[in-house]
Design a protein around this motif. Structure first.
Motif, PDB file in Angstrom:
ATOM      1  N   GLY A   1     -16.991 -12.590   0.525  1.00  0.00           N
ATOM      2  CA  GLY A   1     -17.189 -11.804   1.736  1.00  0.00           C
ATOM      3  C   GLY A   1     -18.652 -11.601   2.071  1.00  0.00           C
ATOM      4  O   GLY A   1     -18.983 -11.257   3.196  1.00  0.00           O
ATOM      5  N   VAL A   2     -19.534 -11.814   1.095  1.00  0.00           N
ATOM      6  CA  VAL A   2     -20.975 -11.736   1.363  1.00  0.00           C
ATOM      7  C   VAL A   2     -21.417 -13.119   1.830  1.00  0.00           C
ATOM      8  O   VAL A   2     -21.353 -14.094   1.083  1.00  0.00           O
ATOM      9  N   ALA A   3     -21.834 -13.196   3.090  1.00  0.00           N
ATOM     10  CA  ALA A   3     -22.230 -14.482   3.660  1.00  0.00           C
ATOM     11  C   ALA A   3     -23.643 -14.858   3.241  1.00  0.00           C
ATOM     12  O   ALA A   3     -23.922 -16.008   2.913  1.00  0.00           O
ATOM     13  N   GLU A   4     -24.540 -13.892   3.268  1.00  0.00           N
ATOM     14  CA  GLU A   4     -25.929 -14.143   2.883  1.00  0.00           C
ATOM     15  C   GLU A   4     -26.637 -12.824   2.658  1.00  0.00           C
ATOM     16  O   GLU A   4     -26.153 -11.765   3.055  1.00  0.00           O
ATOM     17  N   MET A   5     -27.776 -12.926   2.021  1.00  0.00           N
ATOM     18  CA  MET A   5     -28.624 -11.757   1.809  1.00  0.00           C
ATOM     19  C   MET A   5     -29.698 -11.765   2.887  1.00  0.00           C
ATOM     20  O   MET A   5     -30.146 -12.824   3.314  1.00  0.00           O
ATOM     21  N   ARG A   6     -30.102 -10.591   3.322  1.00  0.00           N
ATOM     22  CA  ARG A   6     -31.083 -10.492   4.395  1.00  0.00           C
ATOM     23  C   ARG A   6     -32.434 -10.101   3.820  1.00  0.00           C
ATOM     24  O   ARG A   6     -32.577  -9.048   3.222  1.00  0.00           O
ATOM     25  N   GLY A   7     -33.402 -10.950   3.994  1.00  0.00           N
ATOM     26  CA  GLY A   7     -34.750 -10.663   3.529  1.00  0.00           C
ATOM     27  C   GLY A   7     -35.648 -10.264   4.683  1.00  0.00           C
ATOM     28  O   GLY A   7     -35.182  -9.984   5.787  1.00  0.00           O
ATOM     29  N   ASN A   8     -36.927 -10.282   4.443  1.00  0.00           N
ATOM     30  CA  ASN A   8     -37.889  -9.972   5.495  1.00  0.00           C
ATOM     31  C   ASN A   8     -38.538 -11.261   5.988  1.00  0.00           C
ATOM     32  O   ASN A   8     -38.170 -12.356   5.586  1.00  0.00           O
ATOM     33  N   PHE A   9     -39.522 -11.125   6.839  1.00  0.00           N
ATOM     34  CA  PHE A   9     -40.181 -12.297   7.421  1.00  0.00           C
ATOM     35  C   PHE A   9     -40.809 -13.180   6.345  1.00  0.00           C
ATOM     36  O   PHE A   9     -40.708 -14.402   6.391  1.00  0.00           O
ATOM     37  N   ALA A  10     -41.438 -12.560   5.362  1.00  0.00           N
ATOM     38  CA  ALA A  10     -42.122 -13.324   4.313  1.00  0.00           C
ATOM     39  C   ALA A  10     -41.141 -14.179   3.510  1.00  0.00           C
ATOM     40  O   ALA A  10     -41.435 -15.333   3.198  1.00  0.00           O
ATOM     41  N   THR A  11     -39.973 -13.635   3.183  1.00  0.00           N
ATOM     42  CA  THR A  11     -39.007 -14.430   2.424  1.00  0.00           C
ATOM     43  C   THR A  11     -38.481 -15.587   3.263  1.00  0.00           C
ATOM     44  O   THR A  11     -38.198 -16.654   2.737  1.00  0.00           O
ATOM     45  N   GLY A  12     -38.371 -15.379   4.572  1.00  0.00           N
ATOM     46  CA  GLY A  12     -37.938 -16.460   5.456  1.00  0.00           C
ATOM     47  C   GLY A  12     -38.940 -17.599   5.492  1.00  0.00           C
ATOM     48  O   GLY A  12     -38.573 -18.770   5.479  1.00  0.00           O
ATOM     49  N   VAL A  13     -40.220 -17.264   5.519  1.00  0.00           N
ATOM     50  CA  VAL A  13     -41.273 -18.283   5.525  1.00  0.00           C
ATOM     51  C   VAL A  13     -41.275 -19.052   4.209  1.00  0.00           C
ATOM     52  O   VAL A  13     -41.358 -20.278   4.193  1.00  0.00           O
ATOM     53  N   VAL A  14     -41.149 -18.334   3.107  1.00  0.00           N
ATOM     54  CA  VAL A  14     -41.146 -18.971   1.791  1.00  0.00           C
ATOM     55  C   VAL A  14     -39.961 -19.929   1.669  1.00  0.00           C
ATOM     56  O   VAL A  14     -40.096 -21.038   1.149  1.00  0.00           O
ATOM     57  N   GLU A  15     -38.794 -19.526   2.171  1.00  0.00           N
ATOM     58  CA  GLU A  15     -37.612 -20.387   2.076  1.00  0.00           C
ATOM     59  C   GLU A  15     -37.760 -21.652   2.912  1.00  0.00           C
ATOM     60  O   GLU A  15     -37.189 -22.680   2.586  1.00  0.00           O
ATOM     61  N   ARG A  16     -38.522 -21.587   3.982  1.00  0.00           N
ATOM     62  CA  ARG A  16     -38.737 -22.782   4.805  1.00  0.00           C
ATOM     63  C   ARG A  16     -39.518 -23.849   4.039  1.00  0.00           C
ATOM     64  O   ARG A  16     -39.451 -25.021   4.361  1.00  0.00           O
ATOM     65  N   PHE A  17     -40.257 -23.432   3.033  1.00  0.00           N
ATOM     66  CA  PHE A  17     -40.993 -24.379   2.201  1.00  0.00           C
ATOM     67  C   PHE A  17     -40.182 -24.834   0.997  1.00  0.00           C
ATOM     68  O   PHE A  17     -40.692 -25.492   0.103  1.00  0.00           O
ATOM     69  N   GLY A  18     -38.915 -24.448   0.950  1.00  0.00           N
ATOM     70  CA  GLY A  18     -38.022 -24.954  -0.079  1.00  0.00           C
ATOM     71  C   GLY A  18     -37.865 -24.087  -1.311  1.00  0.00           C
ATOM     72  O   GLY A  18     -37.137 -24.447  -2.218  1.00  0.00           O
ATOM     73  N   LYS A  19     -38.531 -22.964  -1.361  1.00  0.00           N
ATOM     74  CA  LYS A  19     -38.402 -22.099  -2.536  1.00  0.00           C
ATOM     75  C   LYS A  19     -37.297 -21.073  -2.292  1.00  0.00           C
ATOM     76  O   LYS A  19     -37.296 -20.377  -1.292  1.00  0.00           O
ATOM     77  N   VAL A  20     -36.368 -20.983  -3.224  1.00  0.00           N
ATOM     78  CA  VAL A  20     -35.273 -20.027  -3.108  1.00  0.00           C
ATOM     79  C   VAL A  20     -35.705 -18.710  -3.734  1.00  0.00           C
ATOM     80  O   VAL A  20     -36.213 -18.677  -4.852  1.00  0.00           O
ATOM     81  N   ASN A  21     -35.504 -17.628  -2.999  1.00  0.00           N
ATOM     82  CA  ASN A  21     -35.841 -16.300  -3.496  1.00  0.00           C
ATOM     83  C   ASN A  21     -34.541 -15.569  -3.808  1.00  0.00           C
ATOM     84  O   ASN A  21     -33.880 -15.063  -2.910  1.00  0.00           O
ATOM     85  N   HIS A  22     -34.177 -15.509  -5.085  1.00  0.00           N
ATOM     86  CA  HIS A  22     -32.917 -14.884  -5.473  1.00  0.00           C
ATOM     87  C   HIS A  22     -32.947 -13.367  -5.342  1.00  0.00           C
ATOM     88  O   HIS A  22     -31.908 -12.734  -5.363  1.00  0.00           O
ATOM     89  N   GLY A  23     -34.128 -12.790  -5.209  1.00  0.00           N
ATOM     90  CA  GLY A  23     -34.241 -11.346  -5.030  1.00  0.00           C
ATOM     91  C   GLY A  23     -34.234 -10.939  -3.570  1.00  0.00           C
ATOM     92  O   GLY A  23     -34.410  -9.770  -3.245  1.00  0.00           O
ATOM     93  N   LYS A  24     -34.002 -11.897  -2.689  1.00  0.00           N
ATOM     94  CA  LYS A  24     -34.008 -11.647  -1.248  1.00  0.00           C
ATOM     95  C   LYS A  24     -32.946 -10.613  -0.890  1.00  0.00           C
ATOM     96  O   LYS A  24     -31.808 -10.686  -1.340  1.00  0.00           O
ATOM     97  N   GLY A  25     -33.333  -9.650  -0.075  1.00  0.00           N
ATOM     98  CA  GLY A  25     -32.393  -8.642   0.383  1.00  0.00           C
ATOM     99  C   GLY A  25     -32.170  -7.507  -0.597  1.00  0.00           C
ATOM    100  O   GLY A  25     -31.275  -6.693  -0.400  1.00  0.00           O
TER     101      GLY A  25
END
Length: 135
Positions: A39-63
Motif C-alpha cells: 500500500g506504500v507506493a513511494e517515500m516522499r523526500g525533499n528537493f535535495a533527495t530528488g536531485v541525488v536520485e536523478r544521478f542514480g544514487k538511491v537514498n533509502h532514508g528518503k521520507g
C-alpha cells in the motif's frame, strides 16, 4: 536533531567496547521498513533527495526524519499510498513494521512513529491496459 550525535546502545557490558548508531542508520532502517508495507507506493523526500536520485544514487532514508530528544526518539515518515487502500490500516502497518524492525536490528525503543500521508498514487498503467482492452 542534534548534529553528529550518536545513539549509545544500552546492553550488557562485555568489556569489548561501545556500540553507537548514527541517526542516519535509523532513517535508512525506517525507510526500508516503511517501503516494505503493501500500500506504500513511494517515500516522499525533499528537493535535495530528488536531485541525488536523478544521478542514480538511491537514498533509502528518503521520507524519514529522526529526532533525537532527551525524552526519546521520534520518527516522522512521509509517504505516498496506492489509490484504493485503507489509509489507517496502511499507516498502522507502517508504524508496526518500523517499530518491529528497529527493535530487532537495534534494540532501540521508539517514543513516536508519526506517519504523514502526503499523496496518493494512481495505477495509470493498469487503467491504460483496461481502456485498450475495451476498445
Amino acid at each position: 536533531m542534534k548534529d553528529n550525535s550518536l545513539l549509545k546502545m544500552d546492553h550488557e557490558d562485555t568489556h569489548l567496547g561501545k556500540v553507537e548508531i548514527a541517526p542516519e542508520v535509523i532513517e535508512v532502517i525506517a525507510g526500508i521498513a516503511a517501503s516494505e508495507v503493501d500500500g506504500v507506493a513511494e517515500m516522499r523526500g525533499n528537493f535535495a533527495t530528488g536531485v541525488v536520485e536523478r544521478f542514480g544514487k538511491v537514498n533509502h532514508g528518503k521520507g524519514v526524519k529522526v529526532d533525537l530528544a532527551d525524552d526519546g526518539i521520534t520518527i516522522d515518515v512521509y509517504c505516498v499510498v496506492t489509490f484504493g487502500v485503507s489509509i489507517p490500516k496502511v499507516a498502522a502497518s507502517v508504524q508496526e513494521n518500523i517499530r518491529q524492525t528497529l527493535l530487532n536490528m537495534t534494540s532501540l525503543s521508539i517514543n513516536e512513529i508519526n506517519i504523514h500521508i502526503v499523496g496518493i498514487q494512481f495505477d495509470t498503467k493498469a487503467q491504460e491496459v483496461q481502456i485498450d482492452e475495451e476498445m
